[in-house]
Write a protein that holds these residues in place. Structure first.
Motif, PDB file in Angstrom:
ATOM      1  N   LYS A  20       0.821  -1.211   0.000  1.00  8.77           N
ATOM      2  CA  LYS A  20       0.000   0.000   0.000  1.00  8.77           C
ATOM      3  C   LYS A  20       0.864   1.274   0.000  1.00  8.77           C
TER       4      LYS A  20
ATOM      5  N   TYR B  11     -12.373  -2.433  -4.112  1.00  7.89           N
ATOM      6  CA  TYR B  11     -12.972  -2.581  -2.782  1.00  7.89           C
ATOM      7  C   TYR B  11     -14.502  -2.480  -2.826  1.00  7.89           C
TER       8      TYR B  11
ATOM      9  N   HIS C  70     -16.869  -3.332  -0.018  1.00  6.66           N
ATOM     10  CA  HIS C  70     -16.914  -2.458   1.167  1.00  6.66           C
ATOM     11  C   HIS C  70     -17.613  -1.131   0.900  1.00  6.66           C
TER      12      HIS C  70
ATOM     13  N   ARG D  69     -19.685   0.540   3.529  1.00  5.25           N
ATOM     14  CA  ARG D  69     -19.099   0.669   4.866  1.00  5.25           C
ATOM     15  C   ARG D  69     -18.677   2.112   5.130  1.00  5.25           C
TER      16      ARG D  69
ATOM     17  N   PHE E 208     -16.061   3.240   6.352  1.00  6.60           N
ATOM     18  CA  PHE E 208     -14.652   3.547   6.105  1.00  6.60           C
ATOM     19  C   PHE E 208     -14.287   3.601   4.617  1.00  6.60           C
TER      20      PHE E 208
ATOM     21  N   LEU F 162     -10.813   4.792   2.863  1.00  9.65           N
ATOM     22  CA  LEU F 162     -10.017   3.703   2.283  1.00  9.65           C
ATOM     23  C   LEU F 162      -9.621   4.044   0.846  1.00  9.65           C
TER      24      LEU F 162
ATOM     25  N   THR G  80      -5.516  -7.153  10.387  1.00 11.15           N
ATOM     26  CA  THR G  80      -5.832  -5.949   9.606  1.00 11.15           C
ATOM     27  C   THR G  80      -5.473  -4.675  10.364  1.00 11.15           C
TER      28      THR G  80
ATOM     29  N   ARG H  42       2.460  -5.996   9.196  1.00  9.34           N
ATOM     30  CA  ARG H  42       1.692  -4.848   9.690  1.00  9.34           C
ATOM     31  C   ARG H  42       2.208  -4.377  11.049  1.00  9.34           C
TER      32      ARG H  42
ATOM     33  N   ILE I 258      -5.331   1.394  10.678  1.00 10.09           N
ATOM     34  CA  ILE I 258      -6.104   0.366   9.965  1.00 10.09           C
ATOM     35  C   ILE I 258      -6.206   0.671   8.470  1.00 10.09           C
ATOM     36  N   ASP I 259      -6.167   1.932   8.076  1.00  3.93           N
ATOM     37  CA  ASP I 259      -6.125   2.238   6.639  1.00  3.93           C
ATOM     38  C   ASP I 259      -4.696   2.137   6.113  1.00  3.93           C
TER      39      ASP I 259
ATOM     40  N   ASN J 184      -2.184   0.354   6.470  1.00  3.11           N
ATOM     41  CA  ASN J 184      -1.773  -0.913   7.090  1.00  3.11           C
ATOM     42  C   ASN J 184      -0.839  -1.735   6.210  1.00  3.11           C
TER      43      ASN J 184
ATOM     44  N   HIS K 272      -2.167  -5.494   1.557  1.00  2.00           N
ATOM     45  CA  HIS K 272      -3.444  -6.191   1.381  1.00  2.00           C
ATOM     46  C   HIS K 272      -3.152  -7.594   0.873  1.00  2.00           C
TER      47      HIS K 272
HETATM   48  P1  CMP Z   1      -7.552  -4.610   3.269  1.00  4.79           P
HETATM   49  O1  CMP Z   1      -7.055  -5.980   3.523  1.00  4.79           O
HETATM   50  O2  CMP Z   1      -6.887  -3.866   2.164  1.00  4.79           O
HETATM   51  O3  CMP Z   1      -9.122  -4.678   2.966  1.00  4.79           O
HETATM   52  C1  CMP Z   1      -9.995  -3.596   3.249  1.00  4.79           C
HETATM   53  C2  CMP Z   1      -9.308  -2.488   3.982  1.00  4.79           C
HETATM   54  O4  CMP Z   1     -10.166  -1.548   4.604  1.00  4.79           O
HETATM   55  C3  CMP Z   1      -8.511  -3.059   5.114  1.00  4.79           C
HETATM   56  O5  CMP Z   1      -7.382  -3.749   4.610  1.00  4.79           O
HETATM   57  C4  CMP Z   1      -8.200  -1.807   5.933  1.00  4.79           C
HETATM   58  O6  CMP Z   1      -7.042  -1.143   5.462  1.00  4.79           O
HETATM   59  C5  CMP Z   1      -9.403  -0.914   5.635  1.00  4.79           C
HETATM   60  N1  CMP Z   1     -10.264  -0.697   6.788  1.00  4.79           N
HETATM   61  C6  CMP Z   1     -10.523   0.493   7.365  1.00  4.79           C
HETATM   62  N2  CMP Z   1     -11.364   0.368   8.386  1.00  4.79           N
HETATM   63  C7  CMP Z   1     -11.669  -0.951   8.480  1.00  4.79           C
HETATM   64  C8  CMP Z   1     -12.491  -1.727   9.361  1.00  4.79           C
HETATM   65  N3  CMP Z   1     -13.186  -1.169  10.354  1.00  4.79           N
HETATM   66  N4  CMP Z   1     -12.560  -3.054   9.151  1.00  4.79           N
HETATM   67  C9  CMP Z   1     -11.888  -3.636   8.138  1.00  4.79           C
HETATM   68  N5  CMP Z   1     -11.087  -2.955   7.283  1.00  4.79           N
HETATM   69  C10 CMP Z   1     -10.973  -1.626   7.452  1.00  4.79           C
END
Ligand code: CMP
Length: 140
Positions: free
Chosen positions: A10, A50, A53, A56, A58, A62, A92, A103, A110-111, A113, A116
């Motif tokens: 990333k 993505y 998601h 969601r 986030f 993201l 994650t 990680r 978490i973003d 991170n 992937h």
């Molecule tokens: P990744 O494996 O790339 O898949 C989705 C991404 O969303 C995850 O890693 C995180 O970087 C991001 N993300 C942000 N907030 C959350 C959350 N609450 N739960 C899961 N993924 C999140």
């Protein structure tokens, strides 16, 4: 079984100049990099990747993060590659990632991170095809 999985280094890890260190962990664990390229994602490409998601809270952050700088997308191949890659990455949320994982060692949030990895065989097939044509993958 020998599997393939999609891995993304990333923007935070690319900015930290640890592409090689992360790739080296894959290689030392017995995974082979059978396709790789550096690209700058735009909103459409990152949002499509993505899409699961998209509802969601986030999602916007993201996509904003994933388009903030170049990423390295790669295909890893090897015995149990999907689980092996996820073990090497750690949880994650880097705050929950086990010591010695990618990680834990390189990620901040978490973003941001660092990496992937596909979470299942179905995701791996879809994600690999999202970035690579069949003739861009070089099994050895
Ligand atoms: P990744 O494996 O790339 O898949 C989705 C991404 O969303 C995850 O890693 C995180 O970087 C991001 N993300 C942000 N907030 C959350 C959350 N609450 N739960 C899961 N993924 C999140």
């Amino acid at each position: 079984a020998v599997e393939r999985t999609l891995s993304i280094i990333k923007p935070d890890a690319v900015a930290k100049n640890v592409i090689g260190e992360i790739q080296s962990r894959f290689e030392k664990a017995g995974l082979q990099i059978v396709a790789a390229k550096m690209i700058k994602l735009d909103d459409e490409k990152a949002g499509g990747f993505y899409a699961e998601h998209s509802e969601r809270g986030f999602f916007k952050d993201l996509v904003g993060f994933m388009t903030s700088g170049p990423v390295v997308v790669q295909v890893l191949e090897g015995e149990g590659a999907i689980a092996k890659n996820r073990d090497l990455m750690g949880a994650t949320n880097p705050k929950e990632a086990a010591p010695g994982t990618i990680r834990a060692d390189f990620a901040e949030s978490i973003d941001a991170n660092a990496a992937h990895g596909s979470d299942s065989a179905e995701s791996a097939a879809r994600e690999i095809a999202y970035f690579f044509a069949a003739d861009e993958i070089c099994s050895r």
